[in-house]
Design a protein around this motif. Structure first.
Motif, mmCIF file in Angstrom:
data_model
loop_
_atom_site.group_PDB
_atom_site.id
_atom_site.type_symbol
_atom_site.label_atom_id
_atom_site.label_comp_id
_atom_site.label_asym_id
_atom_site.label_seq_id
_atom_site.Cartn_x
_atom_site.Cartn_y
_atom_site.Cartn_z
ATOM 1 N N ILE A 15 91.579 28.822 -83.348
ATOM 2 C CA ILE A 15 91.909 27.952 -82.217
ATOM 3 C C ILE A 15 91.957 26.490 -82.658
ATOM 4 C CG2 ILE A 15 91.153 27.115 -79.960
ATOM 5 C CD1 ILE A 15 89.971 29.911 -79.471
ATOM 6 N N LEU A 16 90.964 26.076 -83.421
ATOM 7 C CA LEU A 16 90.952 24.689 -83.913
ATOM 8 C C LEU A 16 92.147 24.412 -84.807
ATOM 9 C CD1 LEU A 16 87.191 23.984 -84.744
ATOM 10 C CD2 LEU A 16 88.617 22.731 -83.128
ATOM 11 N N GLY A 17 92.474 25.373 -85.645
ATOM 12 C CA GLY A 17 93.626 25.198 -86.538
ATOM 13 C C GLY A 17 94.910 25.008 -85.759
ATOM 14 N N TYR A 18 95.077 25.792 -84.714
ATOM 15 C CA TYR A 18 96.289 25.668 -83.885
ATOM 16 C C TYR A 18 96.310 24.317 -83.157
ATOM 17 C CZ TYR A 18 99.263 25.994 -79.798
ATOM 18 O OH TYR A 18 100.194 25.709 -78.823
ATOM 19 N N LEU A 19 95.214 23.932 -82.568
ATOM 20 C CA LEU A 19 95.181 22.679 -81.796
ATOM 21 C C LEU A 19 95.359 21.453 -82.671
ATOM 22 C CD1 LEU A 19 92.275 23.514 -79.305
ATOM 23 C CD2 LEU A 19 94.738 23.486 -78.831
ATOM 24 N N GLU B 113 84.461 21.193 -87.532
ATOM 25 C CA GLU B 113 84.437 19.824 -87.025
ATOM 26 C C GLU B 113 85.005 19.800 -85.624
ATOM 27 O OE1 GLU B 113 86.455 15.472 -87.983
ATOM 28 O OE2 GLU B 113 86.982 17.238 -89.146
ATOM 29 N N PRO B 114 84.281 19.217 -84.655
ATOM 30 C CA PRO B 114 84.799 19.151 -83.294
ATOM 31 C C PRO B 114 86.161 18.478 -83.233
ATOM 32 C CG PRO B 114 82.487 18.531 -83.334
ATOM 33 C CD PRO B 114 82.933 18.642 -84.767
ATOM 34 N N LEU B 115 86.984 18.958 -82.317
ATOM 35 C CA LEU B 115 88.337 18.430 -82.169
ATOM 36 C C LEU B 115 88.314 16.951 -81.850
ATOM 37 C CD1 LEU B 115 91.249 19.535 -82.161
ATOM 38 C CD2 LEU B 115 91.059 19.703 -79.681
ATOM 39 N N LEU C 85 82.731 22.313 -79.585
ATOM 40 C CA LEU C 85 83.770 21.839 -80.496
ATOM 41 C C LEU C 85 84.880 21.085 -79.767
ATOM 42 C CD1 LEU C 85 83.881 25.034 -82.711
ATOM 43 C CD2 LEU C 85 82.950 22.807 -83.357
ATOM 44 N N CYS C 86 84.639 20.783 -78.496
ATOM 45 C CA CYS C 86 85.491 19.880 -77.726
ATOM 46 C C CYS C 86 86.904 20.394 -77.475
ATOM 47 C CB CYS C 86 85.568 18.508 -78.403
ATOM 48 S SG CYS C 86 83.948 17.751 -78.688
ATOM 49 N N TYR C 87 87.057 21.699 -77.238
ATOM 50 C CA TYR C 87 88.380 22.186 -76.859
ATOM 51 C C TYR C 87 88.329 23.117 -75.640
ATOM 52 C CZ TYR C 87 87.232 26.331 -79.788
ATOM 53 O OH TYR C 87 86.645 27.431 -80.344
#
Length: 245
Positions: free
Chosen positions: A238-242, A10-12, A77-79
């Motif tokens: 990366i998504l998990g961290y952000l 899912e995009p950030l 994914l917008c990051y």
């Protein structure tokens, strides 16, 4: 990210955000609010003839093709704005001076997650770099070694690589071994000459793939043990961290 790898993420930008009243309507005073901006640093380490010429061969930009896919995923994914990315040749951080000039200067602080993606000789030296950074107090979130090469005595004699076998230090390690059965090309011969690093233990995820040694970007996309590719594992991390609070 292409295919099924993108579908599960899912995009950030689509995260639900609650609203908080920071200032009452009748209060006209300007308010200064400190905002913590999370960032990650992704280092791509190329092998022989990748980011620069190697005995009249290259540059061939193998890890740059991997970087293109990482950038595409980050944008989708917008990051992308949260990522600082850099590609280096395998020999650009072995001295303290080069390490400071080419790597440490790119990391805002020691709490910033560092992701290392190394191919061929870059996988060998990148694995060493992970332990160097950890020992200096930095946070290596993930190490991805793509068909690392460096065990051969001859290649050590003609290339600027660490002599001893790497002892990687990272929160998560992904290793990919190229094992081309048919239609081998010159890159596979070069990998044989440099001697691929036969890793028997250590990685959290690994896999052998029927891909030519030079095709780092294809290996990056291949499903490994557990069903996910290095590409998807990287985006997940990366998504998990952000998204952490």
């Amino acid at each position: 990210m292409a295919g099924e790898n993108a579908a599960s993420l899912e995009p950030l930008a689509k995260r639900d955000a609650g609203s908080v009243e920071l200032t009452k309507p009748e209060d006209k005073c300007a308010k200064i609010i400190a905002i913590s901006m999370k960032k990650v640093f992704i280092l791509f380490v190329g092998g022989a003839g990748d980011q620069e010429s190697y005995y009249l061969s290259g540059p061939n930009w193998n890890v740059s093709h991997v970087r293109t896919k990482v950038e595409a995923d980050a944008a989708a994914l917008c990051y992308l704005s949260k990522c600082n990315m850099k590609a280096l040749a395998y020999n650009k951080f072995l001295t303290d001076e080069d390490l400071a000039k080419n790597v440490l200067v790119e990391v805002p602080d020691k709490s910033t997650p560092v992701y290392i993606i190394g191919h061929s000789l870059g996988g060998w030296n990148g694995a060493h770099l992970s332990s160097v950074l950890i020992d200096k107090g930095y946070k290596v979130k993930m190490l991805i070694t793509i068909d690392p090469v460096g065990q051969g005595k001859i290649v050590y004699g003609i290339s600027t690589i660490y002599r001893r076998k790497p002892e990687p230090k990272a929160e998560f390690w992904v290793n990919i071994r190229a094992d081309k059965i048919k239609n081998r090309d010159i890159s596979d011969t070069v990998a044989d000459f440099g001697e691929q690093w036969e890793i028997t233990s250590g990685p959290d995820v690994s896999g052998r793939v029927d891909v030519n040694h030079a095709d780092a970007d294809i290996m990056f996309d291949k499903k490994l043990d557990g069903g996910k590719s290095a590409r998807q594992l990287l985006a997940d991390s990366i998504l998990g961290y952000l998204r952490e609070k």
